[in-house]
Design a protein around this motif. Structure first.
Motif, PDB file in Angstrom:
ATOM      1  N   ILE A   1      36.578  40.114  40.911  1.00 20.84           N
ATOM      2  CA  ILE A   1      36.067  40.890  39.768  1.00 20.84           C
ATOM      3  C   ILE A   1      35.646  42.316  40.138  1.00 20.84           C
ATOM      4  O   ILE A   1      36.027  43.260  39.436  1.00 20.84           O
ATOM      5  N   PRO A   2      34.917  42.545  41.232  1.00 23.40           N
ATOM      6  CA  PRO A   2      34.525  43.933  41.544  1.00 23.40           C
ATOM      7  C   PRO A   2      35.699  44.881  41.799  1.00 23.40           C
ATOM      8  O   PRO A   2      35.572  46.088  41.632  1.00 23.40           O
ATOM      9  N   TYR A   3      36.851  44.333  42.182  1.00 25.23           N
ATOM     10  CA  TYR A   3      37.999  45.180  42.498  1.00 25.23           C
ATOM     11  C   TYR A   3      38.713  45.716  41.250  1.00 25.23           C
ATOM     12  O   TYR A   3      39.519  46.633  41.348  1.00 25.23           O
ATOM     13  N   PHE A   4      38.436  45.159  40.090  1.00 30.71           N
ATOM     14  CA  PHE A   4      39.126  45.588  38.873  1.00 30.71           C
ATOM     15  C   PHE A   4      38.682  46.961  38.376  1.00 30.71           C
ATOM     16  O   PHE A   4      39.448  47.663  37.739  1.00 30.71           O
ATOM     17  N   GLY A   5      37.440  47.314  38.619  1.00 35.64           N
ATOM     18  CA  GLY A   5      36.963  48.616  38.165  1.00 35.64           C
ATOM     19  C   GLY A   5      36.890  48.712  36.648  1.00 35.64           C
ATOM     20  O   GLY A   5      36.609  47.735  35.959  1.00 35.64           O
ATOM     21  N   ASP A   6      37.196  49.898  36.126  1.00 35.43           N
ATOM     22  CA  ASP A   6      37.033  50.177  34.697  1.00 35.43           C
ATOM     23  C   ASP A   6      38.143  49.619  33.817  1.00 35.43           C
ATOM     24  O   ASP A   6      37.976  49.528  32.614  1.00 35.43           O
ATOM     25  N   CYS A   7      39.273  49.264  34.381  1.00 36.44           N
ATOM     26  CA  CYS A   7      40.415  48.832  33.554  1.00 36.44           C
ATOM     27  C   CYS A   7      40.490  47.329  33.376  1.00 36.44           C
ATOM     28  O   CYS A   7      41.499  46.815  32.926  1.00 36.44           O
ATOM     29  N   LYS A   8      39.443  46.617  33.723  1.00 42.82           N
ATOM     30  CA  LYS A   8      39.544  45.166  33.720  1.00 42.82           C
ATOM     31  C   LYS A   8      39.848  44.570  32.347  1.00 42.82           C
ATOM     32  O   LYS A   8      40.544  43.567  32.265  1.00 42.82           O
ATOM     33  N   GLU A   9      39.350  45.181  31.295  1.00 48.43           N
ATOM     34  CA  GLU A   9      39.537  44.608  29.959  1.00 48.43           C
ATOM     35  C   GLU A   9      40.986  44.640  29.496  1.00 48.43           C
ATOM     36  O   GLU A   9      41.358  43.939  28.560  1.00 48.43           O
ATOM     37  N   THR A  10      41.821  45.450  30.160  1.00 50.48           N
ATOM     38  CA  THR A  10      43.227  45.525  29.773  1.00 50.48           C
ATOM     39  C   THR A  10      44.149  44.902  30.827  1.00 50.48           C
ATOM     40  O   THR A  10      45.368  44.910  30.663  1.00 50.48           O
ATOM     41  N   ASP A  11      43.572  44.351  31.882  1.00 49.37           N
ATOM     42  CA  ASP A  11      44.368  43.757  32.958  1.00 49.37           C
ATOM     43  C   ASP A  11      44.514  42.260  32.698  1.00 49.37           C
ATOM     44  O   ASP A  11      43.522  41.534  32.622  1.00 49.37           O
ATOM     45  N   VAL A  12      45.760  41.807  32.568  1.00 52.10           N
ATOM     46  CA  VAL A  12      46.021  40.406  32.239  1.00 52.10           C
ATOM     47  C   VAL A  12      45.478  39.465  33.314  1.00 52.10           C
ATOM     48  O   VAL A  12      45.053  38.346  33.005  1.00 52.10           O
ATOM     49  N   ARG A  13      45.443  39.918  34.572  1.00 50.82           N
ATOM     50  CA  ARG A  13      44.886  39.075  35.634  1.00 50.82           C
ATOM     51  C   ARG A  13      43.397  38.831  35.394  1.00 50.82           C
ATOM     52  O   ARG A  13      42.913  37.703  35.523  1.00 50.82           O
ATOM     53  N   TYR A  14      42.679  39.897  35.028  1.00 50.54           N
ATOM     54  CA  TYR A  14      41.245  39.771  34.762  1.00 50.54           C
ATOM     55  C   TYR A  14      41.004  38.829  33.580  1.00 50.54           C
ATOM     56  O   TYR A  14      40.147  37.942  33.642  1.00 50.54           O
ATOM     57  N   LEU A  15      41.773  39.022  32.522  1.00 46.93           N
ATOM     58  CA  LEU A  15      41.615  38.180  31.333  1.00 46.93           C
ATOM     59  C   LEU A  15      41.916  36.719  31.655  1.00 46.93           C
ATOM     60  O   LEU A  15      41.212  35.806  31.189  1.00 46.93           O
TER      61      LEU A  15
END
Length: 192
Positions: free
Chosen positions: A156-170
């Motif tokens: 999670i910390p590696y996603f930064g500011d774009c996490k909400e649009t990254d399919v991996r994060y979701l």
């Protein structure tokens, strides 16, 4: 007219994007013939691996990824990242064959290399995310929810500011929610 290995490699990448894996393999075979100094050897081997894996020919995919791995006779800081990428690719092949122990034997060393050399390179965080995602997903598949949660949360910390649009994060957030819900359901049944 193509006459350089890199031209055929570029053609192969274009064929891959179009899902034309057989044509990509043909281009890579031409690239390999022209690469008399083996300047592109490991790149060609990795790409052949990818295309054979996409065609479901795991034996050929393993042959080519092992060629790429073996091409790193001396693993120094300059080629550690490429070596780790090859290990991840080999792990994906095993993962797709449900050989989970063999996949982990590739994923975990690659993850350690990525964390050691890329932890301070924000441009390389995607490599760490992918490795943590693959490891977490594998643990989830084998119902080792503790290790799945550990690796997903570490990403999670590696996603930064774009996490909400990254399919991996979701996907990670969805799986963590499922694990949490399953744990809560299990605990509530124990209390009955």
């Amino acid at each position: 007219m193509n006459n350089l290995p890199q031209d055929y490699i570029n053609d192969a990448r274009n064929f891959q994007v179009a899902g034309q894996y057989d044509l990509a393999i043909n281009s890579l075979e031409y690239a390999q013939q022209l690469d008399v100094n083996n300047k592109y050897y490991s790149e060609i081997q990795k790409l052949l691996c990818f295309n054979y894996r996409k065609l479901g020919n795991f034996n050929m995919a393993l042959l080519y990824i092992n060629n790429a791995i073996n091409s790193f006779s001396n693993i120094d800081t300059e080629n550690q990242k490429e070596y780790a990428i090859c290990l991840m690719n080999k792990g994906v092949i095993y993962d797709e064959q449900s050989s989970f122990i063999k996949a982990l034997d590739c994923y975990l060393p690659a993850l350690n290399i990525f964390k050691a050399i890329c932890d301070n390179e924000t441009d390389s965080y995607g490599l760490i995310i992918n490795a943590l995602f693959n490891v977490g997903t594998l643990y989830y598949k084998i119902h080792d929810y503790k290790n799945a949660t550990k690796h997903f949360k570490a990403s999670i910390p590696y996603f930064g500011d774009c996490k909400e649009t990254d399919v991996r994060y979701l996907t990670i957030m969805k799986i963590l929610s499922e694990i949490d819900n399953n744990n809560n359901n299990y605990e509530s049944k124990e209390n009955i």
